[in-house]
Design a protein around this motif. Structure first.
Motif, PDB file in Angstrom:
ATOM      1  N   ILE A 151       6.019   3.237 -27.358  1.00 24.52           N
ATOM      2  CA  ILE A 151       5.557   2.959 -28.720  1.00 24.52           C
ATOM      3  C   ILE A 151       4.281   3.747 -29.011  1.00 24.52           C
ATOM      4  CG2 ILE A 151       4.562   1.153 -30.195  1.00 24.52           C
ATOM      5  CD1 ILE A 151       6.532  -0.800 -28.786  1.00 24.52           C
ATOM      6  N   SER A 152       3.418   3.820 -28.012  1.00 26.29           N
ATOM      7  CA  SER A 152       2.161   4.545 -28.248  1.00 26.29           C
ATOM      8  C   SER A 152       2.428   6.034 -28.467  1.00 26.29           C
ATOM      9  CB  SER A 152       1.173   4.327 -27.098  1.00 26.29           C
ATOM     10  OG  SER A 152       1.695   4.880 -25.919  1.00 26.29           O
ATOM     11  N   ALA A 153       3.612   6.501 -28.027  1.00 26.64           N
ATOM     12  CA  ALA A 153       3.990   7.898 -28.276  1.00 26.64           C
ATOM     13  C   ALA A 153       4.779   8.038 -29.572  1.00 26.64           C
ATOM     14  CB  ALA A 153       4.804   8.428 -27.095  1.00 26.64           C
ATOM     15  N   GLY A 154       4.923   6.925 -30.308  1.00 23.47           N
ATOM     16  CA  GLY A 154       5.572   7.005 -31.612  1.00 23.47           C
ATOM     17  C   GLY A 154       7.058   6.674 -31.618  1.00 23.47           C
ATOM     18  N   ASP A 155       7.550   6.022 -30.568  1.00 22.76           N
ATOM     19  CA  ASP A 155       8.984   5.721 -30.462  1.00 22.76           C
ATOM     20  C   ASP A 155       9.313   4.410 -31.199  1.00 22.76           C
ATOM     21  OD1 ASP A 155      11.573   5.110 -29.724  1.00 22.76           O
ATOM     22  OD2 ASP A 155      11.300   5.674 -27.618  1.00 22.76           O
ATOM     23  N   GLN A 156       9.909   4.535 -32.379  1.00 22.70           N
ATOM     24  CA  GLN A 156      10.231   3.331 -33.164  1.00 22.70           C
ATOM     25  C   GLN A 156      11.374   2.532 -32.538  1.00 22.70           C
ATOM     26  OE1 GLN A 156      10.687   3.568 -37.389  1.00 22.70           O
ATOM     27  NE2 GLN A 156       8.861   4.805 -37.681  1.00 22.70           N
ATOM     28  N   LEU A 161       9.847   0.110 -30.312  1.00 26.88           N
ATOM     29  CA  LEU A 161       9.281  -1.003 -31.093  1.00 26.88           C
ATOM     30  C   LEU A 161      10.392  -1.975 -31.480  1.00 26.88           C
ATOM     31  CD1 LEU A 161       6.861  -2.289 -32.643  1.00 26.88           C
ATOM     32  CD2 LEU A 161       7.573  -0.936 -34.617  1.00 26.88           C
ATOM     33  N   ARG A 162      11.505  -1.444 -31.891  1.00 25.89           N
ATOM     34  CA  ARG A 162      12.639  -2.279 -32.291  1.00 25.89           C
ATOM     35  C   ARG A 162      13.088  -3.163 -31.115  1.00 25.89           C
ATOM     36  NH1 ARG A 162      16.811  -3.075 -36.375  1.00 25.89           N
ATOM     37  NH2 ARG A 162      17.829  -4.833 -35.397  1.00 25.89           N
ATOM     38  N   MET A 198      10.610  -5.882 -30.490  1.00 26.67           N
ATOM     39  CA  MET A 198      10.718  -6.943 -31.500  1.00 26.67           C
ATOM     40  C   MET A 198      11.956  -7.800 -31.263  1.00 26.67           C
ATOM     41  SD  MET A 198       9.288  -5.439 -35.110  1.00 26.67           S
ATOM     42  CE  MET A 198      10.378  -4.050 -35.281  1.00 26.67           C
ATOM     43  N   TRP A 249       2.271  -1.740 -33.074  1.00 28.02           N
ATOM     44  CA  TRP A 249       2.659  -0.343 -33.315  1.00 28.02           C
ATOM     45  C   TRP A 249       1.433   0.562 -33.409  1.00 28.02           C
ATOM     46  CZ3 TRP A 249       6.223   3.305 -33.304  1.00 28.02           C
ATOM     47  CH2 TRP A 249       6.115   4.394 -34.156  1.00 28.02           C
ATOM     48  N   LYS A 250       0.439   0.100 -34.151  1.00 27.48           N
ATOM     49  CA  LYS A 250      -0.731   0.942 -34.396  1.00 27.48           C
ATOM     50  C   LYS A 250      -1.646   1.038 -33.187  1.00 27.48           C
ATOM     51  CE  LYS A 250      -2.767   0.363 -38.467  1.00 27.48           C
ATOM     52  NZ  LYS A 250      -3.282  -0.391 -39.654  1.00 27.48           N
ATOM     53  N   ILE A 298      12.205  -8.273 -38.527  1.00 26.45           N
ATOM     54  CA  ILE A 298      12.208  -6.984 -37.832  1.00 26.45           C
ATOM     55  C   ILE A 298      12.360  -5.840 -38.840  1.00 26.45           C
ATOM     56  CG2 ILE A 298      13.569  -5.517 -36.273  1.00 26.45           C
ATOM     57  CD1 ILE A 298      14.083  -8.053 -34.588  1.00 26.45           C
ATOM     58  N   LEU A 341       9.653  -2.839 -39.681  1.00 26.85           N
ATOM     59  CA  LEU A 341       9.962  -1.403 -39.634  1.00 26.85           C
ATOM     60  C   LEU A 341       9.642  -0.742 -40.979  1.00 26.85           C
ATOM     61  CD1 LEU A 341      13.255  -1.510 -37.542  1.00 26.85           C
ATOM     62  CD2 LEU A 341      11.011  -0.676 -36.803  1.00 26.85           C
ATOM     63  N   VAL A 373       5.922  -0.271 -41.021  1.00 30.35           N
ATOM     64  CA  VAL A 373       5.525   0.812 -40.110  1.00 30.35           C
ATOM     65  C   VAL A 373       5.792   2.168 -40.760  1.00 30.35           C
ATOM     66  CG1 VAL A 373       6.245   1.951 -37.985  1.00 30.35           C
ATOM     67  CG2 VAL A 373       5.719  -0.483 -37.970  1.00 30.35           C
ATOM     68  N   ARG A 403       1.199   5.556 -38.618  1.00 34.28           N
ATOM     69  CA  ARG A 403       0.085   5.351 -37.698  1.00 34.28           C
ATOM     70  C   ARG A 403      -0.724   6.627 -37.552  1.00 34.28           C
ATOM     71  NH1 ARG A 403       2.107   4.021 -31.916  1.00 34.28           N
ATOM     72  NH2 ARG A 403       3.052   6.012 -32.332  1.00 34.28           N
ATOM     73  N   LEU A 404      -2.003   6.484 -37.333  1.00 35.08           N
ATOM     74  CA  LEU A 404      -2.865   7.639 -37.072  1.00 35.08           C
ATOM     75  C   LEU A 404      -2.730   7.965 -35.589  1.00 35.08           C
ATOM     76  CD1 LEU A 404      -4.844   9.468 -38.520  1.00 35.08           C
ATOM     77  CD2 LEU A 404      -6.685   7.959 -37.801  1.00 35.08           C
ATOM     78  N   SER A 405      -1.689   8.761 -35.272  1.00 40.25           N
ATOM     79  CA  SER A 405      -1.434   9.084 -33.865  1.00 40.25           C
ATOM     80  C   SER A 405      -2.473  10.083 -33.378  1.00 40.25           C
ATOM     81  CB  SER A 405      -0.043   9.681 -33.727  1.00 40.25           C
ATOM     82  OG  SER A 405      -0.006  10.916 -34.408  1.00 40.25           O
TER      83      SER A 405
END
Lengths: 184, 138
Positions: free
Chosen positions: A13-18, A21-22, A25, A58-59, B69, B73, B76, B81-83
């Motif tokens: 998730i920290s690498a942006g993988d939604q 995250l799903r 959840m 997520w953030k 959920i 999404l 999101v 997000r500010l990656s």
């Protein structure tokens, strides 16, 4: 670390993988909603808090430190903080839905008295200060230890114990006073 | 050895189930658990906890969870997000702009303020020949 563990999902998730995250959840959203509703006693507000909690996950997934806590402890903390923040908003009032005694089927006076007592406890819970309700929820309904509950509320164990003790005392007083026909 | 008041206070914190008390307190309390007042107190707290569980909110339905959920999404996606990569790109763009401004300032400092180019008035004169119409002479 297991490939599908919560902690490995957080790395994704920290690498942006939604998708990660799903998956996270799918595992924990129900828990987050229920915890929020236990604290807020308001289903719509609980849904909103649970969603916002996962937006925070997520953030801020990169901030999670698995050496310090499990993901569930982190999630508890996020949900409880958001729920307590919500209770400070003007106009928030927990719903005393538990006051409704659902049915009066003829299954004996004892069962009816029990239902009334449970309904009374529900209204007593709704009337408790939110932090006491949160402590009782975490300890009794979520099954956390004193240490885990304190971590979830971001307070010391002593403070958590104090919240538990005051909450339980207030609930007993509520039931005692209400069954005598007066509200404490 | 625990006194009656300490037992009572601990029970009000940790409840009727001694297994959930901290080990040290539980060990100190064991000698009191058969006392009639302790039995009554723990039974009363056990009732309270049973009622607490019975007054619990229902588990959310799968539909409700699914909506939450999907809603998350959506949020999101709506609030990217500010990656670290995005942050780096923003910093690089800002630094680039700053560098360009600095360079421009240095040019100004070295060569003075830019004046409009000196225009030769002659260049604005239309030579008669340009307007001469064919066949009219000139």
């Amino acid at each position: 670390m297991h490939a599908d563990s919560d902690e490995s999902l957080l790395k994704k998730i920290s690498a942006g993988d939604q998708r990660a995250l799903r998956l996270l959840m799918d595992r924990h959203m129900a828990r987050a909603i229920r915890l929020a509703e236990r604290v807020l006693r308001d289903a719509a507000a609980a849904d909103d808090v649970a969603q916002e909690a996962f937006v925070r996950v997520w953030k801020h997934a990169s901030r999670f430190d698995e050496d310090k806590a499990q993901f569930t402890t982190w999630l508890y903390r996020i949900v409880v903080n958001l729920a307590l923040d919500r209770t400070r908003r003007p106009g928030h009032a927990p719903l005393e839905d538990a006051l409704e005694v659902a049915d009066t089927a003829p299954d004996g006076e004892e069962a009816l008295a029990r239902r009334q007592r449970v309904a009374l406890l529900g209204s007593g819970l709704a009337a408790l200060p939110e932090r006491q309700r949160a402590a009782l929820t975490l300890f009794h309904l979520e099954g956390l230890s004193g240490r885990e509950g304190a971590a979830a509320m971001n307070v010391s164990e002593k403070s958590f114990e104090s919240l538990l003790g005051r909450g339980r005392t207030a609930l007993r007083a509520w039931i005692s006073a209400s069954t005598k026909g007066r509200t404490p | 050895m625990m006194g009656k008041e300490e037992f009572r206070a601990t029970a009000m914190i940790y409840g009727a189930d001694l297994a959930r008390w901290p080990a040290g307190l539980r060990a100190k309390a064991m000698s009191l658990t058969a006392e009639p007042w302790a039995v009554a107190l723990l039974a009363d707290l056990a009732d309270l906890e049973a009622d607490l569980a019975a007054a619990d909110v229902d588990a959310p339905t799968p539909d409700r969870v699914g909506r939450a959920i999907a809603g998350t999404l959506d949020r999101v996606t709506a609030r990217p997000r500010l990656s670290p990569g995005r942050l780096l790109a923003w910093v690089a763009a800002g630094a680039g702009g700053l560098a360009a401004s600095a360079a421009f300032g240095m040019v100004l400092a070295l060569y003075g303020p830019l004046a409009p180019p000196t225009l030769d008035p002659i260049s604005f004169l239309i030579e008669a020949g340009d307007l001469a119409l064919p066949g009219l002479g000139g």
